[in-house]
Enzyme design. Structure first.
Site, PDB file in Angstrom:
ATOM      1  N   GLY A 124       0.835  -1.203   0.000  1.00 39.96           N
ATOM      2  CA  GLY A 124       0.000   0.000   0.000  1.00 39.96           C
ATOM      3  C   GLY A 124       0.863   1.243   0.000  1.00 39.96           C
ATOM      4  N   LEU A 125       0.197   2.361  -0.176  1.00 42.51           N
ATOM      5  CA  LEU A 125       0.887   3.650  -0.216  1.00 42.51           C
ATOM      6  C   LEU A 125       1.585   3.964   1.102  1.00 42.51           C
ATOM      7  CD1 LEU A 125      -1.929   5.798  -1.882  1.00 42.51           C
ATOM      8  CD2 LEU A 125       0.269   5.185  -2.935  1.00 42.51           C
ATOM      9  N   GLY A 129      -0.873   2.683   6.557  1.00 40.82           N
ATOM     10  CA  GLY A 129      -1.013   1.916   7.801  1.00 40.82           C
ATOM     11  C   GLY A 129      -0.379   0.535   7.746  1.00 40.82           C
ATOM     12  N   LYS A 130       0.525   0.297   6.785  1.00 43.72           N
ATOM     13  CA  LYS A 130       1.155  -1.024   6.644  1.00 43.72           C
ATOM     14  C   LYS A 130       1.911  -1.424   7.913  1.00 43.72           C
ATOM     15  CE  LYS A 130       3.753   0.217   3.165  1.00 43.72           C
ATOM     16  NZ  LYS A 130       3.356   1.640   3.105  1.00 43.72           N
ATOM     17  N   SER A 131       2.802  -0.547   8.361  1.00 38.31           N
ATOM     18  CA  SER A 131       3.642  -0.887   9.517  1.00 38.31           C
ATOM     19  C   SER A 131       2.786  -1.056  10.764  1.00 38.31           C
ATOM     20  CB  SER A 131       4.687   0.201   9.768  1.00 38.31           C
ATOM     21  OG  SER A 131       5.426   0.432   8.600  1.00 38.31           O
ATOM     22  N   SER A 198       5.962  -1.855  -2.108  1.00 37.84           N
ATOM     23  CA  SER A 198       5.960  -2.808  -3.243  1.00 37.84           C
ATOM     24  C   SER A 198       4.946  -2.367  -4.296  1.00 37.84           C
ATOM     25  CB  SER A 198       5.697  -4.239  -2.763  1.00 37.84           C
ATOM     26  OG  SER A 198       4.696  -4.332  -1.787  1.00 37.84           O
TER      27      SER A 198
HETATM   28  N1  LIG Z   1      10.464   8.142  -3.216  1.00 42.21           N
HETATM   29  C1  LIG Z   1       9.855   7.476  -2.228  1.00 42.21           C
HETATM   30  N2  LIG Z   1       8.719   6.780  -2.489  1.00 42.21           N
HETATM   31  C2  LIG Z   1       8.116   6.100  -1.504  1.00 42.21           C
HETATM   32  N3  LIG Z   1       8.567   6.039  -0.231  1.00 42.21           N
HETATM   33  C3  LIG Z   1       9.701   6.685   0.058  1.00 42.21           C
HETATM   34  C4  LIG Z   1      10.387   7.434  -0.911  1.00 42.21           C
HETATM   35  N4  LIG Z   1      11.480   7.988  -0.327  1.00 42.21           N
HETATM   36  C5  LIG Z   1      11.477   7.617   0.941  1.00 42.21           C
HETATM   37  N5  LIG Z   1      10.407   6.828   1.203  1.00 42.21           N
HETATM   38  C6  LIG Z   1      10.176   6.185   2.497  1.00 42.21           C
HETATM   39  O1  LIG Z   1      10.584   4.833   2.329  1.00 42.21           O
HETATM   40  C7  LIG Z   1       9.561   3.941   2.715  1.00 42.21           C
HETATM   41  C8  LIG Z   1       9.254   2.943   1.589  1.00 42.21           C
HETATM   42  O2  LIG Z   1      10.200   1.963   1.521  1.00 42.21           O
HETATM   43  P1  LIG Z   1       9.824   0.597   0.848  1.00 42.21           P
HETATM   44  O3  LIG Z   1      11.053  -0.254   0.936  1.00 42.21           O
HETATM   45  O4  LIG Z   1       8.596   0.058   1.482  1.00 42.21           O
HETATM   46  O5  LIG Z   1       9.514   1.015  -0.665  1.00 42.21           O
HETATM   47  S1  LIG Z   1       9.442   0.118  -1.962  1.00 42.21           S
HETATM   48  O6  LIG Z   1       8.662  -1.091  -1.642  1.00 42.21           O
HETATM   49  O7  LIG Z   1      10.795  -0.232  -2.367  1.00 42.21           O
HETATM   50  O8  LIG Z   1       8.780   0.946  -2.976  1.00 42.21           O
HETATM   51  C9  LIG Z   1       8.316   4.731   2.960  1.00 42.21           C
HETATM   52  O9  LIG Z   1       7.864   4.236   4.208  1.00 42.21           O
HETATM   53  P2  LIG Z   1       6.313   3.985   4.539  1.00 42.21           P
HETATM   54  O10 LIG Z   1       5.762   5.347   4.757  1.00 42.21           O
HETATM   55  O11 LIG Z   1       6.372   3.159   5.780  1.00 42.21           O
HETATM   56  O12 LIG Z   1       5.666   3.257   3.395  1.00 42.21           O
HETATM   57  C10 LIG Z   1       8.758   6.181   2.989  1.00 42.21           C
HETATM   58  O13 LIG Z   1       8.795   6.637   4.318  1.00 42.21           O
HETATM   59  N1  LIG Z   2      -6.173   1.998  11.275  1.00 40.17           N
HETATM   60  C1  LIG Z   2      -5.721   3.236  11.422  1.00 40.17           C
HETATM   61  N2  LIG Z   2      -6.532   4.244  11.739  1.00 40.17           N
HETATM   62  C2  LIG Z   2      -6.061   5.503  11.867  1.00 40.17           C
HETATM   63  N3  LIG Z   2      -4.786   5.856  11.704  1.00 40.17           N
HETATM   64  C3  LIG Z   2      -3.923   4.896  11.401  1.00 40.17           C
HETATM   65  C4  LIG Z   2      -4.337   3.548  11.225  1.00 40.17           C
HETATM   66  N4  LIG Z   2      -3.263   2.812  10.900  1.00 40.17           N
HETATM   67  C5  LIG Z   2      -2.227   3.662  10.865  1.00 40.17           C
HETATM   68  N5  LIG Z   2      -2.628   4.911  11.174  1.00 40.17           N
HETATM   69  C6  LIG Z   2      -1.772   6.108  11.225  1.00 40.17           C
HETATM   70  O1  LIG Z   2      -1.372   6.384   9.897  1.00 40.17           O
HETATM   71  C7  LIG Z   2      -0.037   6.815   9.870  1.00 40.17           C
HETATM   72  C8  LIG Z   2       0.757   5.925   8.930  1.00 40.17           C
HETATM   73  O2  LIG Z   2       0.805   4.621   9.461  1.00 40.17           O
HETATM   74  P1  LIG Z   2       2.015   3.654   9.118  1.00 40.17           P
HETATM   75  O3  LIG Z   2       1.708   2.345   9.748  1.00 40.17           O
HETATM   76  O4  LIG Z   2       3.314   4.301   9.458  1.00 40.17           O
HETATM   77  O5  LIG Z   2       1.846   3.552   7.539  1.00 40.17           O
HETATM   78  P2  LIG Z   2       2.844   2.998   6.441  1.00 40.17           P
HETATM   79  O6  LIG Z   2       3.696   1.952   7.110  1.00 40.17           O
HETATM   80  O7  LIG Z   2       1.944   2.417   5.395  1.00 40.17           O
HETATM   81  O8  LIG Z   2       3.608   4.183   5.955  1.00 40.17           O
HETATM   82  C9  LIG Z   2       0.471   6.780  11.303  1.00 40.17           C
HETATM   83  O9  LIG Z   2       0.391   8.080  11.834  1.00 40.17           O
HETATM   84  C10 LIG Z   2      -0.495   5.849  11.991  1.00 40.17           C
HETATM   85  O10 LIG Z   2      -0.652   6.180  13.356  1.00 40.17           O
END
Ligand SMILES: Nc1ncnc2c1ncn2[C@@H]1O[C@H](COP(=O)(O)OS(=O)(=O)O)[C@@H](OP(=O)(O)O)[C@H]1O
Ligand SMILES: Nc1ncnc2c1ncn2[C@@H]1O[C@H](COP(=O)(O)OP(=O)(O)O)[C@@H](O)[C@H]1O
Length: 294
Positions: A124-125, A129-131, A198
């Site tokens: 997901g984006l 909320g993936k982590s 991904s």
């Molecule tokens: N250009 C760009 N695009 C998307 N995300 C970015 C980028 N640069 C840094 N970040 C940060 O890196 C986290 C994504 O890493 P991933 O390894 O999950 O990305 S990927 O699967 O290889 O596309 C992602 O973390 P999450 O917010 O937890 O998804 C971002 O915080």
């Molecule tokens: N089910 C949910 N409802 C409301 N907020 C959420 C939920 N899951 C995650 N969040 C909030 O959304 C933000 C992003 O969550 P995170 O798990 O870091 O997303 P990702 O790993 O996809 O980037 C965080 O501030 C988290 O507290």
């Protein structure tokens, strides 16, 4: 410009009762949808289908080896697909290597752990909320005595994948490596939770193709870009919108939603289940499919 490519058919249509049978059309239960497995015996040149619109990026010979390795690990050391692993052969860029089989196998480890190894792949984006759901799921399973390990994209980029950037080929390599590591955890009998953007279907499909049928459980965090952007916990969307980060997923780099995944966890601006509730939805799937017993 927002780049969300393709449509997700699982988010359309009326709600129906959950049905986990492999032949069932992707049904919905509240905000979770369970789809059918996409590995169909007899489809494709190697009996391997990766679903509509998703093609493995592995060339056929490597896929054949991987399928055979999967068979080995599941106790079917029978040279499936005509491969003979007792012979020395080239694999990828390695010449003259031979699979070494151990007398302790995946089934033995699963018996010890009283669970089945699998990979829960959360895509997901950024900000969807993936982590959060990965950790909630790990916690909930841990409290039930089940062994899990979370592979978080951000975290793996601190070590194993620290040499990789966010350009398309590096993302593909990031996903490939995490897919291989997840497969090892699954072989260990662990419930491996991989949580990374991904963004490209073919990379996810390639990871799916590494595993025995059913063991790759794709979970789509179906959250509108506006919701993720409003959350922006790391301030990255703001930087991307102002042009300070180039190639940010959903802004100026594509995200391809799954077309046919096992579970959809949907959130909207108005309806947002708690992370614990979402974790329970995944656990229901695991229970139904028998992954929480040996
Ligand atoms: N250009 C760009 N695009 C998307 N995300 C970015 C980028 N640069 C840094 N970040 C940060 O890196 C986290 C994504 O890493 P991933 O390894 O999950 O990305 S990927 O699967 O290889 O596309 C992602 O973390 P999450 O917010 O937890 O998804 C971002 O915080
Ligand atoms: N089910 C949910 N409802 C409301 N907020 C959420 C939920 N899951 C995650 N969040 C909030 O959304 C933000 C992003 O969550 P995170 O798990 O870091 O997303 P990702 O790993 O996809 O980037 C965080 O501030 C988290 O507290």
């Amino acid at each position: 410009m927002a780049l969300l490519q393709g449509a997700n058919p699982l988010t359309r249509g009326p709600h129906v009762e959950a049905d986990f049978s492999p032949s069932a059309p992707a049904p919905r239960l509240g905000f979770v949808s369970f789809g059918a497995s996409r590995l169909e015996p007899g489809s494709g040149s190697l009996g391997l289908s990766v679903g509509p619109g998703e093609r493995s990026s592995f060339p056929a010979p490597i896929r054949a080896v991987n399928e055979t390795r999967a068979a080995h690990i599941n106790g079917r050391a029978d040279g499936a697909q005509g491969e003979n692993l007792d012979q020395i052969s080239p694999v990828g860029n390695s010449a003259n290597i031979k699979w070494h089989q151990c007398s302790v196998g995946k089934l033995d480890r699963q018996e010890l752990l009283q669970q089945k190894g699998c990979v829960i792949w959360i895509t997901g984006l950024s900000g969807s909320g993936k982590s959060t759901v990965a950790c909630a799921l790990s916690r909930a399973l841990h409290s039930r005595g089940k062994l899990t390990f979370v592979l978080d994209g951000d975290n793996v980029r601190h070590g194993l994948n620290r040499d990789l950037s966010f350009k398309a080929e590096d993302r593909a390599e990031n996903i490939r490596r995490i897919g291989e590591v997840a497969k090892l955890f699954s072989d260990a009998g662990v419930i491996c939770i991989a949580s990374l953007i991904s963004p490209y279907r073919k990379d996810r499909a390639a990871c799916r193709a590494l595993l025995p049928e059913g063991d790759f459980i794709e979970v789509f965090m179906d959250v509108p870009l506006q919701v993720c952007e409003a959350r922006d916990p790391k301030g990255l969307y703001k930087l991307a919108r102002s042009g300070k980060i180039k190639g940010f997923t959903g802004i100026d780099d594509p995200y391809e939603p799954p077309l046919d995944c096992e579970i959809v966890l949907k959130q909207t601006e108005r309806d947002c289940a708690s992370p614990c509730d979402m974790a329970e939805q995944v656990i229901s799937y695991l229970e139904e499919k028998g992954y929480l017993m040996a």
